[in-house]
Design an enzyme around this catalytic site. Structure first.
Site, mmCIF file in Angstrom:
data_model
loop_
_atom_site.group_PDB
_atom_site.id
_atom_site.type_symbol
_atom_site.label_atom_id
_atom_site.label_comp_id
_atom_site.label_asym_id
_atom_site.label_seq_id
_atom_site.Cartn_x
_atom_site.Cartn_y
_atom_site.Cartn_z
ATOM 1 C CB THR A 42 -0.784 -0.268 1.086
ATOM 2 O OG1 THR A 42 -0.679 -0.577 2.331
ATOM 3 C CG2 THR A 42 -2.708 -0.652 1.351
ATOM 4 N N GLY A 68 12.768 -10.025 4.384
ATOM 5 C CA GLY A 68 11.578 -10.106 4.887
ATOM 6 C C GLY A 68 11.358 -8.800 5.385
ATOM 7 C CG ASP A 98 11.225 -1.462 3.934
ATOM 8 O OD1 ASP A 98 10.043 -1.806 4.093
ATOM 9 O OD2 ASP A 98 11.625 -1.977 3.424
HETATM 10 C C1 GLA Z 1 8.949 -4.122 1.055
HETATM 11 C C2 GLA Z 1 8.996 -2.670 0.192
HETATM 12 C C3 GLA Z 1 8.314 -1.866 1.125
HETATM 13 C C4 GLA Z 1 7.008 -2.347 0.925
HETATM 14 C C5 GLA Z 1 6.772 -3.581 1.107
HETATM 15 C C6 GLA Z 1 5.096 -4.094 1.163
HETATM 16 O O1 GLA Z 1 9.634 -4.223 1.636
HETATM 17 O O2 GLA Z 1 10.167 -2.092 1.080
HETATM 18 O O3 GLA Z 1 8.668 -0.369 0.463
HETATM 19 O O4 GLA Z 1 6.537 -1.814 -0.627
HETATM 20 O O5 GLA Z 1 7.680 -4.927 0.593
HETATM 21 O O6 GLA Z 1 4.468 -3.566 1.248
#
Ligand code: GLA
Length: 399
Positions: free
Chosen positions: A39, A127, A177
């Site tokens: 999002t 992740g 992030d």
């Molecule tokens: C990665 C990206 C974020 C975000 C997530 C999905 O972590 O770095 O900016 O888009 O994926 O929500």
């Protein structure tokens, strides 16, 4: 290993590598995405939290205009000119460091030489945002070594680190992030409106809910050429379609598309784009509802929202992996689990599981066994808590 131990590890390794004490350490945590998958670059909402694992970079200024950076987890030392960093042709971890220095320079900071050593206890490719932790820790270090060269507030710094990843590394990520790593608050989730950048904390009571990260061990490839870039392009194309259909509604991103518009597009918008849009429009609603549920102490409702998100990821955004789906599924079958979903970009990485505090051991055992049975490989299970955001410390400061 807690934050002080990680800092000490970086200090000791710095001394053994460079032969003298470091001046400063920059520390930054990884994050879990609790709600709000993909999002952020759609200018929507996210609910996230910093975790108790991250990166510490111990460092010292140098008089010569040269930077030497080394990492406990990597071979060799990377040397570069901080006034003109150039990208590594093999695209390595050092691009995150160089990218931040580059953006700091572009913002007018004029960064001089430095030595730095990186210690980490956040898994990479899982992740949980080791890359943002590296960017933010670098910024903390370098701005402490060269203070007064740039006036930037916390949100400005998050955006600067995001630009480092967009421009230098070449990954078209949103701000989730970097925001989480900087704004983290112990015992709290963070709600962010990615358009207005308004944000607030929401208590995540550790006596009622714990976070487990279950790393599938399948590495995701977010950068150039990955599915992430494709998803982002699809979202933008879907937003353009709605903007053309509703020219007077000021639609700029999928953030502006209402559920009514989405339902009315059924059969008209191309099928793949329709699925992507469906995920984002309803995901934004889930984040807002989830934040309210958590604020009201309704953790069960919040957990259900997480699981609904994973279902939408699987069916509509199609950015999960069978390994992560399995971890989510196994978790959802356990007593005391509130909810589970993919965390982060996708195509591998981790599941984030919210659960009652007293089931950690049983839950880990069930996940370990179930995952091994299905895939003949091991998941890495990392119990974590919502932790404090980034900081820098001088080694000569009394504690
Ligand atoms: C990665 C990206 C974020 C975000 C997530 C999905 O972590 O770095 O900016 O888009 O994926 O929500």
């Amino acid at each position: 290993m807690d934050r002080s131990e990680l800092i000490e590890e970086a200090r000791v390794a710095f001394v053994s590598r460079f032969g003298h004490e470091p001046e400063v350490v920059g520390v930054a945590p990884g994050r879990v995405e609790l709600l709000g998958n993909h999002t952020d670059y759609n200018e929507g909402f996210v609910l996230t939290s910093a975790i108790d694992r991250g990166i510490a970079i111990a460092g010292c200024a140098r008089e010569v205009p040269s930077a030497r950076v080394t990492s406990l987890d990597q071979e060799g030392t990377v040397t570069f000119d901080p006034s003109a960093p150039s990208k590594d042709p093999n695209a390595t971890w050092s691009d995150y460091v160089k990218g931040v220095v580059d953006e700091l320079n572009k913002a007018g900071a004029t960064i001089g030489g430095f030595d730095a050593l990186i210690a980490s206890n956040v898994p990479s490719g899982a992740g949980v945002s080791s890359s943002a932790a590296l960017e933010v820790a670098t910024a903390q270090l370098v701005l402490s070594l060269y203070p007064h060269r740039l006036m930037v507030d916390a949100m400005g710094l998050a955006k600067l680190c995001q630009r480092a990843e967009n421009n230098f590394v070449g990954a078209p990520v949103g701000v989730l992030d970097q925001f989480s790593s900087i704004f983290g608050q112990a015992g709290h989730a963070l709600f962010l409106d990615c358009r207005t950048l308004e944000h607030r904390t929401v208590r995540l009571p550790a006596d009622r809910a714990r976070i487990l990260i279950a790393d599938s061990g399948v590495k995701h490839a977010l950068a150039l050429g990955g599915g992430y870039r494709e998803r982002r392009a699809q979202c933008e194309e879907a937003a353009r379609w709605f903007a053309a259909r509703y020219p007077n509604d000021g639609i700029k991103t999928l953030r502006d598309v209402t559920p009514e518009m989405l339902e009315a597009s059924e059969g008209k918008l191309e099928a793949t784009l329709a699925k992507r849009a469906r995920h984002i429009v309803y995901e934004n609603m889930r984040v807002k509802m989830g934040a309210e549920a958590l604020q009201g102490g309704n953790i069960a409702a919040f957990g259900e929202m997480m699981s609904n998100t994973h279902e939408s990821i699987r069916r509509f955004f199609e950015n999960s992996a069978p390994e992560v789906d399995a971890l989510v599924e196994i978790a959802q079958e356990q007593r005391g689990v509130y909810g589970a979903k993919l965390s982060g970009g996708g195509w591998g990485g981790s599941a984030v599981i919210l659960h009652e505090p007293d089931i950690t051991e049983d839950l880990c055992a069930a996940l370990a066994d179930g995952y091994r049975q299905r895939f003949d490989r091991d998941a890495t299970l990392l119990p974590t808590v919502a932790a404090q955001g980034a900081e820098s410390r001088r080694f000569d400061d009394p504690l």
